[in-house]
Structure formats: C-alpha cells, structure tokens
Write a protein that holds these residues in place. Structure first.
Motif, PDB file in Angstrom:
ATOM      1  N   ASP A  44       0.900  -1.348  -0.114  1.00 41.92           N
ATOM      2  CA  ASP A  44       0.006  -0.136   0.263  1.00 41.92           C
ATOM      3  C   ASP A  44       1.296   1.236  -0.044  1.00 41.92           C
ATOM      4  O   ASP A  44       1.800   2.069   0.861  1.00 41.92           O
ATOM      5  CB  ASP A  44      -1.096  -0.284   1.196  1.00 41.92           C
ATOM      6  CG  ASP A  44      -2.219   0.997   1.200  1.00 41.92           C
ATOM      7  OD1 ASP A  44      -1.975   2.131   0.651  1.00 41.92           O
ATOM      8  OD2 ASP A  44      -2.851   0.791   1.283  1.00 41.92           O
ATOM      9  N   ASP A  46       0.257   4.432   0.773  1.00 37.31           N
ATOM     10  CA  ASP A  46      -0.151   4.593   1.742  1.00 37.31           C
ATOM     11  C   ASP A  46       0.487   4.408   3.625  1.00 37.31           C
ATOM     12  O   ASP A  46       0.321   5.247   3.961  1.00 37.31           O
ATOM     13  CB  ASP A  46      -2.397   5.129   2.252  1.00 37.31           C
ATOM     14  CG  ASP A  46      -1.930   6.144   0.763  1.00 37.31           C
ATOM     15  OD1 ASP A  46      -1.903   7.013   0.190  1.00 37.31           O
ATOM     16  OD2 ASP A  46      -3.410   5.980   0.640  1.00 37.31           O
ATOM     17  N   TRP A  47       0.895   2.847   3.288  1.00 40.88           N
ATOM     18  CA  TRP A  47       1.993   2.950   4.405  1.00 40.88           C
ATOM     19  C   TRP A  47       2.974   3.799   4.760  1.00 40.88           C
ATOM     20  O   TRP A  47       3.290   4.564   3.509  1.00 40.88           O
ATOM     21  CB  TRP A  47       2.042   1.174   3.698  1.00 40.88           C
ATOM     22  CG  TRP A  47       1.842   0.441   4.713  1.00 40.88           C
ATOM     23  CD1 TRP A  47       0.176   0.305   4.662  1.00 40.88           C
ATOM     24  CD2 TRP A  47       1.841  -0.877   4.036  1.00 40.88           C
ATOM     25  NE1 TRP A  47      -1.059  -1.149   4.879  1.00 40.88           N
ATOM     26  CE2 TRP A  47       0.360  -1.821   4.520  1.00 40.88           C
ATOM     27  CE3 TRP A  47       3.443  -1.782   3.524  1.00 40.88           C
ATOM     28  CZ2 TRP A  47       0.465  -2.711   3.925  1.00 40.88           C
ATOM     29  CZ3 TRP A  47       3.113  -2.956   3.021  1.00 40.88           C
ATOM     30  CH2 TRP A  47       1.612  -4.058   3.642  1.00 40.88           C
ATOM     31  N   ARG A  49       6.700   4.904   5.788  1.00 44.62           N
ATOM     32  CA  ARG A  49       7.663   5.221   4.608  1.00 44.62           C
ATOM     33  C   ARG A  49       8.449   4.115   5.730  1.00 44.62           C
ATOM     34  O   ARG A  49       8.800   2.971   5.002  1.00 44.62           O
ATOM     35  CB  ARG A  49       8.627   6.093   4.582  1.00 44.62           C
ATOM     36  CG  ARG A  49      10.000   6.109   4.170  1.00 44.62           C
ATOM     37  CD  ARG A  49      10.128   5.399   3.193  1.00 44.62           C
ATOM     38  NE  ARG A  49      11.125   5.564   2.545  1.00 44.62           N
ATOM     39  CZ  ARG A  49      12.412   6.094   2.136  1.00 44.62           C
ATOM     40  NH1 ARG A  49      12.089   6.803   1.838  1.00 44.62           N
ATOM     41  NH2 ARG A  49      13.117   5.481   0.966  1.00 44.62           N
ATOM     42  N   PRO A 174     -10.977   4.584  -2.297  1.00 36.11           N
ATOM     43  CA  PRO A 174     -10.811   3.740  -0.953  1.00 36.11           C
ATOM     44  C   PRO A 174     -11.346   2.989  -0.582  1.00 36.11           C
ATOM     45  O   PRO A 174     -10.582   1.268  -0.960  1.00 36.11           O
ATOM     46  CB  PRO A 174     -10.719   5.017  -0.014  1.00 36.11           C
ATOM     47  CG  PRO A 174     -11.070   6.642  -0.516  1.00 36.11           C
ATOM     48  CD  PRO A 174     -12.107   5.968  -1.642  1.00 36.11           C
ATOM     49  N   PRO A 424       0.756   2.083   9.854  1.00 35.12           N
ATOM     50  CA  PRO A 424      -0.698   1.741   9.251  1.00 35.12           C
ATOM     51  C   PRO A 424      -1.590   2.189   9.793  1.00 35.12           C
ATOM     52  O   PRO A 424      -1.978   2.418  11.144  1.00 35.12           O
ATOM     53  CB  PRO A 424      -0.641   0.411   8.187  1.00 35.12           C
ATOM     54  CG  PRO A 424      -0.221  -0.437   9.229  1.00 35.12           C
ATOM     55  CD  PRO A 424       0.646   0.246  10.355  1.00 35.12           C
ATOM     56  N   SER A 501     -12.805   5.424   7.954  1.00 36.95           N
ATOM     57  CA  SER A 501     -13.489   5.386   6.838  1.00 36.95           C
ATOM     58  C   SER A 501     -14.615   5.003   6.360  1.00 36.95           C
ATOM     59  O   SER A 501     -15.321   5.705   5.901  1.00 36.95           O
ATOM     60  CB  SER A 501     -12.509   4.805   5.759  1.00 36.95           C
ATOM     61  OG  SER A 501     -11.854   3.628   6.559  1.00 36.95           O
ATOM     62  N   SER A 522     -15.133   9.179  -2.588  1.00 42.07           N
ATOM     63  CA  SER A 522     -13.195  10.118  -2.966  1.00 42.07           C
ATOM     64  C   SER A 522     -13.632  11.783  -2.605  1.00 42.07           C
ATOM     65  O   SER A 522     -12.470  12.543  -2.231  1.00 42.07           O
ATOM     66  CB  SER A 522     -13.108   9.504  -4.592  1.00 42.07           C
ATOM     67  OG  SER A 522     -14.206  10.015  -5.117  1.00 42.07           O
ATOM     68  N   TYR A 525     -13.036  12.513   1.403  1.00 44.05           N
ATOM     69  CA  TYR A 525     -11.963  12.701   0.809  1.00 44.05           C
ATOM     70  C   TYR A 525     -10.914  14.238   0.290  1.00 44.05           C
ATOM     71  O   TYR A 525      -9.582  14.592   1.217  1.00 44.05           O
ATOM     72  CB  TYR A 525     -10.650  11.434   0.333  1.00 44.05           C
ATOM     73  CG  TYR A 525     -11.006  10.591   0.896  1.00 44.05           C
ATOM     74  CD1 TYR A 525      -9.722   9.984   2.048  1.00 44.05           C
ATOM     75  CD2 TYR A 525     -11.898   9.768   1.608  1.00 44.05           C
ATOM     76  CE1 TYR A 525      -9.706   8.672   2.945  1.00 44.05           C
ATOM     77  CE2 TYR A 525     -12.043   8.048   2.555  1.00 44.05           C
ATOM     78  CZ  TYR A 525     -10.932   7.903   3.353  1.00 44.05           C
ATOM     79  OH  TYR A 525     -11.053   7.243   3.693  1.00 44.05           O
TER      80      TYR A 525
END
Length: 985
Positions: A44, A46-47, A49, A174, A424, A501, A522, A525
């Motif tokens: 993912d 969006d995880w 770094r 998402p 996450p 979410s 979306s 968001y």
C-alpha cells in the motif's frame, strides 16, 4: 511486460513488491510476475515509509514496481510500467510452475514489533475455485475489484473472476461504497461481492437497497452481527449470503457457511461452516482431537496452507506443526481461534486464545503496537493497547495506555504524529492516555475494562456561531450524527475530528440522501470539512432544487418548542399510560401489564459488566426511573431511584426450569407509583452449560418496539461502546408526540368514533370455560414462506396490505365460529411519529378499534376489500385516544372490557438481540403470564425461516374454552391456505 521485467533482473523464485493502484496495469503486472515463476507482494503506497522499508528489506527483491512519484526511493530500485503499454524487452515464454511454488506474499501484524510476511503457493488460491466449491465462480461471474491491495481478499476478488474467464470491475474509491455498488450492478451486471462485516453492516444500516440485484454476497473478516444479517435475509431471502472464515496462513477462506434465517437464532451464533475444497479443519486440545461440541483450538491443514513466515523459521516451526491424526502425520497451522465442531463437521467460533483482534478486517496484534510505541515515543516506560468496540464506526478501535518514564524530561511529544509516520492507519490508536500504573483484576491480569473506563470523554466541540449556509449545515449535521458529536466546526476536517473511513462512508450515504445526489467517498476525502463539502454540493448540478430551506434544518438535537409543557417533572400521562396505571391501582395482583424477556447465553459472561450495563441503561432512559402517580392528578415524575440489581439465582439443570425460576421471581409486584418499573436476574444453567438472563418491565413504560432498543443499549453498555445519541427525555417525548397529533375538531372526531362503537355487540364465545378454569392458554401454528408470498400477491392484486388480508381471514373465521356478523377487534399501533422516538423506551402505542361487519366478515375478495376500507377508516382516526372512546361507550357486562374483547396484531418489531462480546445469545420469547383481553391473535415473522409466519393465539381460560381457541386457530390457518390457493390459480 514479463519480458521487460526479466530484462531488469526478475527471475523464478523472486518476491516482487508492487505499489500500483487498482488498474489494468496492476493486473497485467501480476500476470507478468507469475509468468516468470516469481511471486508478487502487493503493498500500500499509503503505508508509512518505515513500514514500506521494513517490508521491502524482508523481500530482498531485484526491483519494486511503482508509478513515478508514488513513493520515495526504497532499498530496491523502482521500476515503472511504460505508460503506453509498450517496451523493448524480449518476448518471454511462461515459466513452468508447480502448485506448490510461491505465488504471493501477504503481510500481517506480528507480536515482535514488525510485520510478518506470509508466503502462499499457487494451489492455495486455486483450490477455492474448484468445481463444487462454496459459491458459483464461472465466466458469468462479475465482481468488483475493491478489497485493500495487500489483503488476501484481493486475491479472492481477482482470481474468482479471472480463473474461470469472468469479469472484474475496477473501482477508484478507497473501498466499495453503497452508491458505487448500486451503479456497478446497474451498469456492469455485478452479481457477486465480497464485503467485510463492518462494511456489510454499514450498507445494511444506511442503504440496504444498494445490495439489490446481487446473487452472491460473501462477508467475513470480523465477527458477524446477527441483527444486520437478519435484516439482509428478511429483505433478500433468495440471495446467497456466505460467511467466510480463515486466517491469511490458510489463504482467504478456510471454512464457509451459507447463512439462513435459522442461523440467527442459533445458541452458538452464526457458524463458521465447513471446510472449503482441498482443506481440512481440526479442533484440537494439544494434539488430541476434540469430541463433537467440545471446545478446542481450530487447526487447519491442506492445500491452502502457506509455506510459512518470510525469514522467520522459528516462528514458522511454532505455528506450522506436524501432528499425528488417525495414524497419519499431518502438517497444520494453529490459528489461535477457539471453536467447536458438531457431528456434521460444522465449526462454530468461541473466541481467541491470545490478544489478537480484527480492525476493519485487518489482523492486528496489540503487542506489535505496544512495542512500536515503546520504541518510538520518548518518555514511555511501558504501554498496553486495548481494543474497544465503536458502534458508530461499526468496528473495533485501539486505545493506548502509557506509563511515563519518570527519568525523562521535556515536553510531551506529539504521539499521533509519530505513530502516523510508522504505523498503518488501522494499527494507530484513536486515543493515547497516560496512567500511573496498570490496574489488575483479582487474578492478577490486566483489567482492560477499568482502563477503558478511565478514558475521559472528549469535550464537546463548538464553533463561533450558527451555520447559515444550509448545505454546510446539512454536511455538519451528517458529520455530527456519525461521529456522535453535538456540533462540528465547519472548517475542520472530518478525519481530524476522528472520523474513520467507514464513518466517512456513512456520512456520504446520509448526505447523498438528503441532498438528492450521490456523494462519492473520494469527494469527501478531497473536500473533508463541512464548508468544503458544502461548497462542492453547491457546485454539483441539481442539488439546490431538492434542498429544504434553511429554516427546515434545525441544529442537531433541537425540538419543537412548547411553552405549555414543563421541562423536568409533573408531566401529563399518555392515554395508554393512564390505562396501565388505572389497572395497577384497581387490580394490583394483575400481571397482564408485565413484559417478560429472556435470553439464553453461552460463553465467557462477565456478570459485573452485565450488571453495569443494566445500570447504564437505567440511567440512559428516564422512563425506567419515572414514578407514575395520581396525586393530585395523574402525572409522571422523573426520580433518581437506583437501577435494579442483577439478581443471581441458584443454578437450574435445564433452561425450562430456569425460566420457571425467573417467572416465580418476577411475580413479585412492581410499583409504578414508586418508580419501581423493572427487574433483572441471571440463572446459571447446567445443561446446556450457560445462563438464562431475564428481565421484566411494567407495560406503563414499555412496548414491543422498546424490546430491541433495550437489548441494543444493554449490548452497547456491556461492550463499552461509545454512547449513541441520547434518547429524548420524558419532556421532549411529550413535546414530540404532542406536535404530531392533529387537533382540528378533536372533540367532534372523538364523538363520531364513540357513535360508531356505541352499539357494537359483545362476543359470545360458543363454548364456555370449564369449571374452575384459570390462567392463560397458548396455541400456535406456522404459515410457510410460499403461502405468505401468495397471500402478499393476493393482497397486491386487490390493492391491500398483508395486514388486511390476514385480518379479513380472521374476521371470516370469527364470524363463523361465534355465529355473529358484527364485532370489534383492537389493533395496537405504534406512536413513534418522530425519528427521535425510535431510540426511546416507553409505552408509545395507541389501541385502534376496528369494527368488522357486513361484507368484511363474509370472506372472499369482497371481504378483503371491505376489510381494507374499514381498516383505512379506523387508522385515519388513530389520533383519537382509545381511552376517550372507551369512556363514552362502556360495557353492558360487568368484568368485560369495553368496545372489544380481542386483539389482532401483525408484529413487525425488530427482534431483541443481545450482542455481548465473547457471548452467544438467543432470545427466547415467553408466553404472556396474563391477558388484559379475552383473546389475542398475533402474527410474527418466523426468525428461523425467512418469509414464514408464526401465528400465536393466547386466550384467557376463564373466558374462552381451549376447544374454541383451537377451532379458531385451525380455521384461520385453513382460510389463509384457501386465499393463497386462489392467488396461485
């Protein structure tokens, strides 16, 4: 693509990380990696770094497939698919692979503080789609590709279609929203869908119609809500609803079960089911197989097993063990889940051995989060992470409790910001609290409940003034509703306010319904505050035409004003409250106003938590601590009387004997004048082992709709859920009901109703009771679903409801059995006219008399039509209180009720289901202890058979002979069959 990847170093046996969004490129890349004999790992972007670095380091790949700018440089070179789909790499023949070769790597939570990579082979996924498997997968399968990419459910969606030549439909949201699903069904013929339990619950609650048109719905990933499953099956009895269970170590599903309405009433809850193809399931204690019904650890063997954990041979050896079973050495995976297995091999879930929990479908080890916080956050000496159920979010969430390091100094760091860089979103605690020490139970274990109770409630947020823009106001109201807040600052992001979410999806659904146009997830968001989303709505074509004016959007919680009503005490009684108070004062030994509820419980019941839940519900609902008095005039007064204790009775060997013990206890009088309105008790049961939980509530503060409200609020309080929006106070309830009553010519309307019922004949039952007959009798019969469907079809053809068809059949048999063609029945009608009243406990009903005579008692089509006309007229005057009618009519026979002697009801109340964590419950509806009328006929939906009906006839033995009651019930059943046969022909 395979040629290009091979030219850049991808070979058979490599593990290739892929960071692409759902797209054609993604599917092409997966196929290309597999053609080379390599395995893929979907990650993912969006995880955080640090998590991506840790995962890529474990995989040791030759490259990472990603789009330009998607992520910063990692420990392996980034490789980007050509945007035009072309390249210079040589064509490559597919590499021959075996079913045992690695296919994909899934990363899940671990107890050591870093994610675990689970390596699964080709055969593990392919086994799910063999002939005769748990669902229909073929070239006609059309399924959304919507699951989170790193999750094994993504494999289910992708290969369920492509393996047999079916179709995947890509989504850009998402996750799958109700509006997106509805459009996919309509535009692309989607017929199969996979939903996490929490997402399924969201759609059932907010937009059940979005699930129309599907032939297969697979759910799982978290515990199932019986209430939501029941609602779905009631609406879509012909849709296959499949419960799927399985750890990622056994690839997607280990067992599945086609859910039926009967499963909702099972004492063990909805089953996990039977093994999928190529899979074996054992319930073991150590290495010994458990007998049927004996609890043990659920262990899995077969083609679905993973090779093990990437780079962790010790952990692999611990969890993937070999056991001698029936003389054969079997490799299996120990799930850590507790379960039982019946004689047919069906597995039922019984809890966890360890602390693992599912957060929005993701497996989370609290120990991993604890280690991360201790390592990453300065000044934390020790940490404990506790799961908490959030009813509004429909999922578990995490709360972190930290003991500070007294040797440190300086300002407290921004813990949420630190965790956001390393964890996450589903692993991040929603609250972080500092404590001096961790409370322990009497046995020395961590007291999770005490920790959660110590979290202070968030202060109510406010903004600088009223919101003038109706669109912004609309959005803020929806945000507040799903977040459980009083008000929402219009310039603050929904997610900064703590929204998840799933809560965002709920908000989109609500906003879309009120604004008259869909609001994609979306868009929320992108425009996350009420101001920004309100501006987007204004720019969206067609919105203003359907919006109510600003004046029609009162602030959340505001009520219609009434200067004539007090706000605290000495409130007037409703007509039905006055009826029950009068009956109590004139006949204190009468028990017809006592409402009894019982549940059979199995599992790890926390008695203290149950008693605390009783106290919380007592505090939440003013009516349960209200005194109903007559001095100096009839009125209600809220008191501060304590909650009833949870009385623990002696153990009983059977459920029937436990019910008898509760009935004897609850014979003790309740005293509405002293706000003594309800009692609770718990009885241990020996066979089957468990408990019987019971309560009794006086009818003056309770009705049929109150059952499910009470059960829900008990469940919330037991689970430690955040409180829902508070139900209306007694004063607010009076204002709401008063505002809904039509007052035009009320005196004239009442007089006309009195005139209609002034001369109604009393029923003379054909057979008198035997000498000395007392008590209440009960008879029942079932109406099959097929007959019910034909009754509905008959009613639709004649333009009437199911209720009218049933009442017409009852009028026909009553006229024949009693030899009279003119009589009245009473029909209970709910008076929950305002949405706020749906959350209230109370006696919010009126009794509407219906006089049946002439063609209405003659049967046939004419009888149904005339009954419909009479019902319509009676219900159009339902605002006239029954007490006002009865006072003007009276009775000519002492001891007989005025106007009508029998009740007819088609019950449509939600079943009162207790949802207690770690406990399986089944509601046991009890027969009435006494009746206010001489005979009751009630028709209930059969909870064990979708579409079927249960007909229950209750009668007072001192007024109606059992032979008469049996003749009436059998005749009613026969007439329904005749009406259905006419519809069929």
């Amino acid at each position: 693509m395979a040629g290009l990847l091979a030219a850049d170093g991808v070979e058979q046996g490599h593990l290739v990380p892929i960071l692409l969004p759902r797209s054609v490129d993604l599917v092409v890349t997966l196929l290309a990696v597999l053609k080379l004999g390599a395995a893929y790992a979907l990650l993912d972007p969006d995880w955080p770094r640090t998590r991506l670095d840790a995962v890529v380091e474990q995989l040791r790949p030759p490259l990472v497939v990603a789009r330009p700018g998607a992520v910063a440089e990692l420990s392996a070179p980034l490789w980007t698919p050509a945007e035009d789909g072309t390249g210079e790499g040589p064509a490559r023949a597919a590499v021959a692979v075996r079913g045992s070769d690695a296919c994909c790597v899934f990363f899940t939570s671990g107890t050591t503080g870093r994610p675990k990579g689970v390596i699964t082979p080709h055969r593990a996924t392919a086994r799910l789609f063999r002939a005769g498997t748990f669902a229909r997968f073929d070239r006609d399968t059309v399924i959304p590709l919507a699951a989170a990419l790193p999750w094994d459910a993504f494999s289910l969606e992708l290969w369920a279609a492509l393996y047999h030549g079916g179709t995947c439909v890509l989504i850009g949201e998402p996750f799958l929203t109700a509006e997106a699903l509805r459009a996919m069904v309509a535009d692309h013929g989607v017929n199969t869908v996979w939903l996490t339990s929490s997402l399924f619950n969201l759609m059932v609650d907010e937009d059940l119609t979005a699930l129309s048109g599907l032939s297969q719905v697979m759910i799982g990933g978290e515990r199932l809500s019986v209430r939501h499953v029941g609602r779905f099956l009631d609406r879509f009895p012909d849709t296959a609803l499949i419960n799927g269970y399985g750890p990622v170590e056994s690839t997607v599903f280990t067992t599945t079960h086609r859910i039926t309405a009967a499963d909702c009433a099972r004492s063990g809850g909805i089953p996990l089911g039977r093994p999928v193809p190529g899979t074996s399931v054992f319930v073991l204690q150590g290495s010994r197989r458990c007998a049927a019904g004996e609890p043990g650890e659920i262990c899995v063997a077969g083609d679905g097993l993973a090779h093990g954990y990437l780079g962790e041979p010790a952990l692999t050896a611990e969890k993937f063990t070999e056991v001698d079973i029936d003389g054969e050495r079997v490799r299996l995976y120990r799930t850590g889940d507790l379960g039982t297995r019946d004689e047919n091999g069906t597995v039922e879930f019984r809890g966890r051995i360890d602390r693992q929990v599912k957060i929005r479908g993701n497996r989370v080890e609290p120990a991993e989060v604890e280690r991360q916080i201790e390592c990453l956050v300065p000044y934390v000496a020790d940490c404990r992470v506790v799961p908490r159920w959030n009813e509004l979010g429909g999922a578990f969430e995490l709360v972190a409790f930290c003991v500070p390091d007294r040797t440190g100094g300086g300002a407290l760091p921004d813990i949420p910001a630190i965790l956001a860089r390393h964890l996450p979103v589903y692993q991040r605690p929603v609250d972080v609290a500092f404590v001096d020490s961790f409370p322990l139970t009497g046995s020395g274990k961590l007291d999770d409940r005490a920790l959660l109770a110590s979290v202070p409630k968030a202060p109510v947020e406010s903004h600088h003034g009223p919101i003038g823009d109706p669109l912004v106001h609309l959005v803020a109201e929806a945000f507040a509703a799903v977040l459980g807040s009083r008000t929402v600052p219009p310039d603050t992001s929904f997610f900064a306010l703590g929204g998840s979410s799933l809560q965002a999806a709920r908000a989109c659904t609500r906003i879309g319904k009120r604004a008259g146009r869909p609001v994609p997830l979306s868009i929320l968001y992108e425009h996350a505050s009420a101001e920004r989303l309100g501006s987007w709505l204004r720019s969206a074509r067609g919105t203003d035409a359907v919006l109510p004016p600003t004046g029609d959007l009162p602030p959340t919680g505001d009520l219609p004003p009434s200067a004539d009503l007090p706000l605290t005490c000495d409130l007037p009684l409703t007509p039905m409250e006055l009826v029950f108070l009068t009956r109590h004062l004139t006949a204190p030994r009468d028990r017809s106003g006592y409402c009894l509820m019982t549940w059979q419980l199995h599992g790890r019941l926390d008695q203290d938590a149950l008693e605390a839940a009783v106290a919380a519900v007592h505090e939440r609902h003013q009516v349960l601590r209200t005194a109903f008095r007559v001095d100096p005039r009839p009125h209600a007064e809220v008191t501060d009387i304590s909650a009833p204790p949870l009385e623990l009775l002696d153990a009983r060997p059977t459920v029937d004997e436990a019910v008898g013990a509760l009935r004897r206890l609850f014979e003790e009088p309740l005293e509405p004048q002293d706000a003594d309105l309800w009692r609770t008790a718990l009885v241990p049961v020996t066979e089957p082992r468990g408990w019987l939980f019971g309560l009794v509530v006086h009818h003056i503060g309770f009705d049929g709709r109150s059952e499910s409200v009470l059960a829900r609020d008990l469940s919330d309080a037991y689970a430690g859920c955040e409180p829902r929006t508070a139900p209306p106070t007694l004063a607010e309830r009076v204002r709401l009901t008063t505002a809904a009553i039509a007052v035009t010519d009320s005196a004239g309307r009442t007089e006309r109703v009195r005139e209609e019922f002034q001369d109604v004949p009393q029923i003379r039952w054909p057979e008198g009771p035997g000498p000395g007959e007392t008590g209440t009798g009960h008879l029942d019969v079932s109406v099959p679903a097929a007959v019910t469907a034909r009754l509905d079809a008959r009613g639709a053809a004649l333009g009437v409801s199911r209720f009218v068809v049933l009442l017409s059949a009852w009028a026909d048999i009553m006229a024949e059995a009693c030899g009279q063609r003119d009589f009245a029945v009473g029909v209970p009608v709910a008076e929950r006219t305002a949405p706020e009243l749906e959350q209230a406990i109370g006696c919010l009903i009126n009794m509407v008399p219906v006089r049946l005579r002439g063609a209405a008692v003659g049967g046939g089509e004419d009888g149904i039509r005339e009954t419909g006309r009479l019902v319509h007229r009676a219900f159009s005057r339902s605002d006239v209180p029954f007490t006002a009618v009865a006072q003007g009519v009276g009775t000519t026979t002492p001891g007989r009720p005025p106007v009508f002697q029998s009740l007819f009801a088609l019950q449509d109340n939600a079943p009162p289901r207790l949802d207690l964590p770690g406990v399986v419950s089944a509601f046991l509806r009890q027969p009435y202890a006494a009746l206010p009328l001489e005979l009751h006929l009630e028709v209930w939906p059969d909870e064990n058979s979708a579409g079927a009906l249960d007909v229950v006839l209750s009668f007072r033995r001192d007024a109606v002979a059992e032979a008469t009651a049996l003749k009436l019930l059998e005749g009613f059943h026969d007439r329904l069959a005749l009406i259905a046969a006419g519809a069929a022909s």
